[in-house]
Design an enzyme around this catalytic site. Structure first.
Site, PDB file in Angstrom:
ATOM      1  N   HIS A 165       0.838  -1.188   0.000  1.00 24.45           N
ATOM      2  CA  HIS A 165       0.000   0.000   0.000  1.00 24.45           C
ATOM      3  C   HIS A 165       0.880   1.249   0.000  1.00 24.45           C
ATOM      4  O   HIS A 165       2.078   1.191   0.273  1.00 24.45           O
ATOM      5  CB  HIS A 165      -0.925  -0.016   1.209  1.00 24.45           C
ATOM      6  CG  HIS A 165      -2.025  -1.022   1.106  1.00 24.45           C
ATOM      7  ND1 HIS A 165      -3.079  -1.076   1.986  1.00 24.45           N
ATOM      8  CD2 HIS A 165      -2.240  -2.036   0.215  1.00 24.45           C
ATOM      9  CE1 HIS A 165      -3.899  -2.059   1.658  1.00 24.45           C
ATOM     10  NE2 HIS A 165      -3.406  -2.665   0.586  1.00 24.45           N
ATOM     11  N   GLU A 195       1.105   3.776   1.996  1.00 18.98           N
ATOM     12  CA  GLU A 195       1.731   4.109   3.274  1.00 18.98           C
ATOM     13  C   GLU A 195       2.998   3.278   3.513  1.00 18.98           C
ATOM     14  O   GLU A 195       3.993   3.784   4.039  1.00 18.98           O
ATOM     15  CB  GLU A 195       0.743   3.880   4.425  1.00 18.98           C
ATOM     16  CG  GLU A 195      -0.507   4.743   4.344  1.00 18.98           C
ATOM     17  CD  GLU A 195      -1.666   4.052   3.645  1.00 18.98           C
ATOM     18  OE1 GLU A 195      -2.810   4.272   4.063  1.00 18.98           O
ATOM     19  OE2 GLU A 195      -1.424   3.284   2.672  1.00 18.98           O
ATOM     20  N   CYS A 213      -5.609   1.499   6.113  1.00 15.74           N
ATOM     21  CA  CYS A 213      -6.313   0.245   6.383  1.00 15.74           C
ATOM     22  C   CYS A 213      -5.880  -0.345   7.719  1.00 15.74           C
ATOM     23  O   CYS A 213      -4.765  -0.111   8.200  1.00 15.74           O
ATOM     24  CB  CYS A 213      -6.094  -0.751   5.243  1.00 15.74           C
ATOM     25  SG  CYS A 213      -4.472  -1.519   5.230  1.00 15.74           S
ATOM     26  N   ARG A 264      -5.592   0.429 -27.645  1.00 18.14           N
ATOM     27  CA  ARG A 264      -4.486   0.498 -28.596  1.00 18.14           C
ATOM     28  C   ARG A 264      -3.536   1.650 -28.243  1.00 18.14           C
ATOM     29  O   ARG A 264      -3.300   2.568 -29.022  1.00 18.14           O
ATOM     30  CB  ARG A 264      -5.037   0.627 -30.019  1.00 18.14           C
ATOM     31  CG  ARG A 264      -5.796  -0.636 -30.443  1.00 18.14           C
ATOM     32  CD  ARG A 264      -6.241  -0.625 -31.881  1.00 18.14           C
ATOM     33  NE  ARG A 264      -7.364   0.256 -32.139  1.00 18.14           N
ATOM     34  CZ  ARG A 264      -8.631  -0.054 -31.873  1.00 18.14           C
ATOM     35  NH1 ARG A 264      -8.927  -1.209 -31.313  1.00 18.14           N
ATOM     36  NH2 ARG A 264      -9.604   0.785 -32.171  1.00 18.14           N
ATOM     37  N   ARG A 297     -29.818   1.314 -28.082  1.00 19.20           N
ATOM     38  CA  ARG A 297     -30.816   0.639 -27.251  1.00 19.20           C
ATOM     39  C   ARG A 297     -30.296   0.391 -25.833  1.00 19.20           C
ATOM     40  O   ARG A 297     -31.004   0.616 -24.847  1.00 19.20           O
ATOM     41  CB  ARG A 297     -31.209  -0.686 -27.903  1.00 19.20           C
ATOM     42  CG  ARG A 297     -32.303  -1.435 -27.171  1.00 19.20           C
ATOM     43  CD  ARG A 297     -32.561  -2.766 -27.844  1.00 19.20           C
ATOM     44  NE  ARG A 297     -33.510  -3.568 -27.094  1.00 19.20           N
ATOM     45  CZ  ARG A 297     -33.649  -4.876 -27.215  1.00 19.20           C
ATOM     46  NH1 ARG A 297     -32.884  -5.539 -28.065  1.00 19.20           N
ATOM     47  NH2 ARG A 297     -34.537  -5.532 -26.510  1.00 19.20           N
ATOM     48  N   SER A 318     -31.613   2.082 -22.259  1.00 25.01           N
ATOM     49  CA  SER A 318     -32.050   1.266 -21.123  1.00 25.01           C
ATOM     50  C   SER A 318     -31.309   1.647 -19.849  1.00 25.01           C
ATOM     51  O   SER A 318     -31.912   1.764 -18.773  1.00 25.01           O
ATOM     52  CB  SER A 318     -31.843  -0.220 -21.439  1.00 25.01           C
ATOM     53  OG  SER A 318     -32.665  -0.631 -22.515  1.00 25.01           O
TER      54      SER A 318
END
Length: 346
Positions: A50, A52, A75, A203, A285, A289
């Site tokens: 992490h 830290e 954490c 790409r 479509r 939705s």
């Protein structure tokens, strides 16, 4: 230098992990002593150290009595790596300054640090830090991926035309490939496969290609489509697809809803396999939705200075209500304009 300066530096470091840390958050860290940076780092990839820990490793014994700055609460639990709070306390850090509490209920780093006598300050550049980790925050709190609608369009709202292969400029398309490299998955509908036969890859040099997701109610798409290339492809359908499709792709079966699949259930299923972000690229479509159901979290529109007219394909079908976009930012990309904003979902 004040606290905001060093937290902003931590946020800048965190951005180096874009597209690499999923399902973990983007985190940067700076350690200051006597007005000087003695260690800094960022989270590079899930399972790696992490931010830290990177910074503490660089600071070494000089960390004792220093102030640690980061954009997210450290954490406090064992995952793929040990708790950051243990190392912070053991190093003798005097004060920890961070932007925002981690929404993960398993993390209570602030409480552990304060119980150990470490001074804690929270709330520096909170909004900026939350926006940086918008994908992580949604995934942790809702168990669903963050959905980004990406569209290239003309000024009259057309997304394709038979006479134009590309609506937007080359510079805009380069940004799209960068965006693809930063998300877990890219999603399109069956119609886009048939109309454009896209590769759906990234790409750019060194960029990762996302998981490719094709949504189709019947599960049947042309087996020679270019989307069946290297990497992972997921076919989402309401019916069992032909065996030749099953051999080439991972299949997720979702109940049918409104002649498509149940998109909210689909997002939950994708969250279960730790897909935290999706770039929704079409077609009409599928976009309609997602918008109707209030499932789009962010929009990125590349608007070209072209008028295509009635022969062009519109961005959406009819909508039962208008959708307002807020927190808009607009910048020039060569001759195009890039609009980034957040829909207010009802």
């Amino acid at each position: 230098m004040n606290d905001s300066f060093y937290v902003k530096r931590a946020i800048s470091l965190a951005k180096k992990g874009l597209g690499k840390t999923s399902p973990n958050p983007l985190v940067g860290c700076v350690i200051i002593k006597d007005g000087k940076i003695i260690g800094e780092g960022h989270h590079r990839r899930a399972g790696f150290a992490h931010a830290e820990i990177e910074a503490l490793n660089k600071a070494g014994d000089y960390a004792k009595g220093a102030t640690l700055y980061t954009n997210l609460e450290p954490c406090s639990h064992y995952g793929k790596t040990p708790p950051c709070t243990d190392r912070i306390i053991a190093a003798g850090i005097k004060k920890v300054v961070f932007s925002i509490l981690d929404p993960n209920p398993a993390i209570y780093g602030k409480e552990i640090l304060e119980r150990s006598g470490v001074e804690v300050s929270v709330g520096i550049l909170e909004e900026e830090a939350k926006r940086l980790n918008e994908v992580y925050f949604k995934f942790i709190t809702q168990k669903k991926p963050f959905v980004i609608l990406k569209v290239g369009m003309s000024v009259d709202g057309k997304i394709s035309h038979k006479l134009d292969r590309w609506i937007t400029c080359e510079e805009s398309r380069k940004i799209v490939h960068k965006l693809r490299s930063q998300v877990d998955a890219i999603m399109i509908g069956k119609g886009t496969i048939i109309a454009d036969d896209p590769l759906l890859t990234t790409r750019i040099v060194g960029g990762k290609s996302p998981i490719r997701i094709v949504v189709t109610s019947d599960g049947n798409i042309p087996i020679n489509s270019r989307v069946f290339g290297k990497g992972t492809i997921i076919i989402v359908c309401a019916k069992t697809p032909p065996n030749e499709i099953i051999k080439k792709a991972k299949v997720i079966t979702i109940k049918e809803k409104n002649s498509l699949v149940d998109l909210d259930e689909l997002l939950l299923k994708l969250g279960e396999i730790e897909i935290t972000s999706i770039l929704l690229e079409g077609g009409k479509r599928l976009i309609t939705s997602f918008l109707k159901e209030g499932l789009v979290d962010k929009v990125i529109l590349f608007i070209s200075p072209k008028i295509i007219g009635a022969d062009g394909l519109s961005l959406t079908d009819s909508l039962p209500f208008s959708i307002k976009i807020e927190n808009i930012k607009i910048k020039r990309v060569s001759q195009d304009f890039m609009l980034v904003g957040y829909p207010i979902n009802k």
